[in-house]
Write a protein that holds these residues in place. Sequence first.
Motif, PDB file in Angstrom:
ATOM      1  N   ILE A 170       0.724  -1.145  -0.035  1.00 31.90           N
ATOM      2  CA  ILE A 170       0.009  -0.048  -0.155  1.00 31.90           C
ATOM      3  C   ILE A 170       0.841   1.206   0.017  1.00 31.90           C
ATOM      4  CG2 ILE A 170      -1.903  -1.289   1.319  1.00 31.90           C
ATOM      5  CD1 ILE A 170      -1.111   0.480   3.837  1.00 31.90           C
ATOM      6  N   ILE A 171       2.222   1.292  -0.176  1.00 36.64           N
ATOM      7  CA  ILE A 171       2.987   2.276  -0.188  1.00 36.64           C
ATOM      8  C   ILE A 171       2.584   3.455  -1.210  1.00 36.64           C
ATOM      9  CG2 ILE A 171       4.936   1.010   0.909  1.00 36.64           C
ATOM     10  CD1 ILE A 171       6.075   0.937  -2.031  1.00 36.64           C
ATOM     11  N   HIS A 172       2.018   2.927  -2.129  1.00 36.12           N
ATOM     12  CA  HIS A 172       1.698   4.060  -3.303  1.00 36.12           C
ATOM     13  C   HIS A 172       0.217   4.429  -3.066  1.00 36.12           C
ATOM     14  CE1 HIS A 172       5.427   3.518  -5.212  1.00 36.12           C
ATOM     15  NE2 HIS A 172       5.164   2.504  -5.638  1.00 36.12           N
ATOM     16  N   ALA A 173      -0.574   3.869  -1.938  1.00 33.54           N
ATOM     17  CA  ALA A 173      -1.966   4.199  -1.771  1.00 33.54           C
ATOM     18  C   ALA A 173      -2.114   5.040  -0.299  1.00 33.54           C
ATOM     19  CB  ALA A 173      -2.697   3.023  -1.746  1.00 33.54           C
ATOM     20  N   VAL A 174      -1.054   5.079   0.519  1.00 31.62           N
ATOM     21  CA  VAL A 174      -1.062   5.687   1.707  1.00 31.62           C
ATOM     22  C   VAL A 174      -0.961   7.421   1.534  1.00 31.62           C
ATOM     23  CG1 VAL A 174      -0.056   6.220   3.826  1.00 31.62           C
ATOM     24  CG2 VAL A 174       0.129   3.987   2.914  1.00 31.62           C
ATOM     25  N   GLY A 175      -1.846   7.950   2.084  1.00 33.26           N
ATOM     26  CA  GLY A 175      -2.081   9.253   2.012  1.00 33.26           C
ATOM     27  C   GLY A 175      -2.784   9.875   0.720  1.00 33.26           C
ATOM     28  N   LYS A 176      -3.289   9.021  -0.065  1.00 30.84           N
ATOM     29  CA  LYS A 176      -4.068   9.484  -1.337  1.00 30.84           C
ATOM     30  C   LYS A 176      -5.497   9.488  -1.218  1.00 30.84           C
ATOM     31  CE  LYS A 176       0.018   8.790  -3.682  1.00 30.84           C
ATOM     32  NZ  LYS A 176       0.488  10.128  -3.873  1.00 30.84           N
ATOM     33  N   SER A 177      -6.159  10.361  -1.824  1.00 28.38           N
ATOM     34  CA  SER A 177      -7.533  10.554  -1.806  1.00 28.38           C
ATOM     35  C   SER A 177      -8.255   9.973  -2.993  1.00 28.38           C
ATOM     36  CB  SER A 177      -7.953  11.911  -1.716  1.00 28.38           C
ATOM     37  OG  SER A 177      -7.422  12.638  -2.682  1.00 28.38           O
ATOM     38  N   GLY A 178      -9.395   9.328  -2.853  1.00 31.44           N
ATOM     39  CA  GLY A 178     -10.070   8.780  -3.893  1.00 31.44           C
ATOM     40  C   GLY A 178     -11.430   8.448  -3.907  1.00 31.44           C
ATOM     41  N   GLN A 179     -12.139   7.736  -4.576  1.00 35.53           N
ATOM     42  CA  GLN A 179     -13.501   7.478  -4.318  1.00 35.53           C
ATOM     43  C   GLN A 179     -13.602   6.344  -3.192  1.00 35.53           C
ATOM     44  OE1 GLN A 179     -15.550   6.071  -7.910  1.00 35.53           O
ATOM     45  NE2 GLN A 179     -17.437   6.226  -6.911  1.00 35.53           N
ATOM     46  N   TYR A 180     -12.840   5.531  -3.211  1.00 32.19           N
ATOM     47  CA  TYR A 180     -12.902   4.311  -1.972  1.00 32.19           C
ATOM     48  C   TYR A 180     -11.560   4.540  -1.199  1.00 32.19           C
ATOM     49  CZ  TYR A 180     -16.027   3.128  -5.709  1.00 32.19           C
ATOM     50  OH  TYR A 180     -17.120   3.310  -6.748  1.00 32.19           O
ATOM     51  N   ILE A 181     -11.750   4.801  -0.058  1.00 32.14           N
ATOM     52  CA  ILE A 181     -10.659   5.151   0.951  1.00 32.14           C
ATOM     53  C   ILE A 181     -10.812   4.195   2.081  1.00 32.14           C
ATOM     54  CG2 ILE A 181     -10.088   7.305  -0.157  1.00 32.14           C
ATOM     55  CD1 ILE A 181     -11.189   8.523   2.630  1.00 32.14           C
ATOM     56  N   SER A 182      -9.883   3.763   2.715  1.00 31.11           N
ATOM     57  CA  SER A 182      -9.790   3.190   4.225  1.00 31.11           C
ATOM     58  C   SER A 182      -9.018   3.980   5.187  1.00 31.11           C
ATOM     59  CB  SER A 182      -9.170   1.997   4.017  1.00 31.11           C
ATOM     60  OG  SER A 182      -9.407   1.401   5.392  1.00 31.11           O
ATOM     61  N   THR A 183      -9.270   3.835   6.379  1.00 31.57           N
ATOM     62  CA  THR A 183      -8.608   4.740   7.417  1.00 31.57           C
ATOM     63  C   THR A 183      -7.660   3.943   8.164  1.00 31.57           C
ATOM     64  OG1 THR A 183     -10.552   6.164   7.559  1.00 31.57           O
ATOM     65  CG2 THR A 183      -8.728   6.420   9.337  1.00 31.57           C
ATOM     66  N   MET A 184      -6.430   4.417   8.453  1.00 35.79           N
ATOM     67  CA  MET A 184      -5.224   3.642   8.963  1.00 35.79           C
ATOM     68  C   MET A 184      -5.628   4.078  10.587  1.00 35.79           C
ATOM     69  SD  MET A 184      -2.030   4.295   6.804  1.00 35.79           S
ATOM     70  CE  MET A 184      -1.089   2.647   7.099  1.00 35.79           C
TER      71      MET A 184
END
Length: 460
Positions: A170-184
């Motif tokens: 998920i290193i390229h997914a962390v801190g990104k915004s999009g239509q479908y997100i999850s919270t850490m």
Amino acid sequence: MVREIKDDSSPLVSIAIKAINLFLYHPSEIQKNIEADDLTEINIFSRMNKQYKVARHTRFFPHNHKLEQYQNTWKLYDRILGIIAKYVFTKYPRTTAIDIGANVGDTAALIQEFQPIPTLCIEGNPEYFSFLKQNAQIIGNIAIAYCFIGQDGETVDLEKIVSQNGTTSIIHAVGKSGQYISTMYSLGFVLENFSNFKNSKILKIDTDGLDLEIITKSKGVIGKLKPVIYFEYDISFNTKNNSFSDALNIINFLIDLGYRRFMIFDNFGNHISSFCDYDKRHFFDLINYLFSNLYKSGQPAIYYFDICAFHEEDVDIFTDLYNHVNKTILQVSNYLDESEIHNFTRKQIIDNKHQSFTNSFISYAQNFEDVLLNRVFKHKTKGFYIDVGALHPTSDSVTKAFYDRGWSGINIEPIKDYYNIFEQERSRDINLNIALSNSSGKLDFFEVVGQLGNSTLNKE
């Protein structure tokens, strides 16, 4: 921590999410209200899995998961944690375990095979979590948290998750915004919701790129629990080109928290080497090797390291595991036939097979001095030694092998920190925190930083 999320536009993730939300959270209330197209997708999902036996039970895996292939090819792949669990449980019979990046539950299954340790499995990939939920019911003794571990409130764009061959990055997914997100969530926050795991003495981390960051951001939890930590060090995931410094910094970080022993395994499960907190130069050499192997030599032979770290309160667990690994390898080379080699990590081999392996000799000395001495004293089960400038009771020790065979003696070590280790580990010995000279009195002692074995009374 387990929560419903919205459908993702990716077909595979969408099916996984529906499997979680419809079947796994509310099976009795929701199943009767499933629409026809949802049922079709769930049926498609069920056909996209495969079964593979891990430990005692058959588990469900995504169709493209490579664990079965890897374990059939490399017989030690992803197996050492079971042995670690055995020795941790022996010392801490009430312990629990935490598995960050639990995938589909294969590590939890391995732990349960060796010892009945309650395990908290943390997994944020919706595809793998659906399998983890199903496998947890088969394995038993498992709690699950559906989230990624990181900074509280940080977002993960689910569309940017990279999943292949049974791994997730998920290193390229962390801190990104999009239509479908999850919270850490931080590990500390998760444990507030799973308080039964606040006594965990095993912490396994496998997140394909975020292991080091999770360790540093979990300083408070690690400092309190002092668990045996098993984590992956893979420089190929580092996007900031500071992998080398990160590798050294994480060891320094753990040493500052009281960790004193480290075991290094290659990505196939083979024990490469072990080192102590004062011998960081040895780890420096290993990281140099990994860089050269990946970026200079052509086709890599090793892709990453698995590192197991032991707190100063658990040096005895390190010693037990170290001896187990080395004795087992000797047993394999000397006594097992080819069919048995593939199963040699199972605990009954040490307990029941060919007791004559106790006649084997494990060398600890830097230049095999103990091997030469053993040729002279191999029939002497008890003896007496004097070790002047002993430095350490295990690492590069000439007397460790003889101590394990029942010998005792006098260890003379002027460096206070290492004298203290002798006091902890050599209870039968007489340990003296002094230096020897040709005259009595007080003399200046010079510690050579980085090469403590060369410390001396000689100013020159």
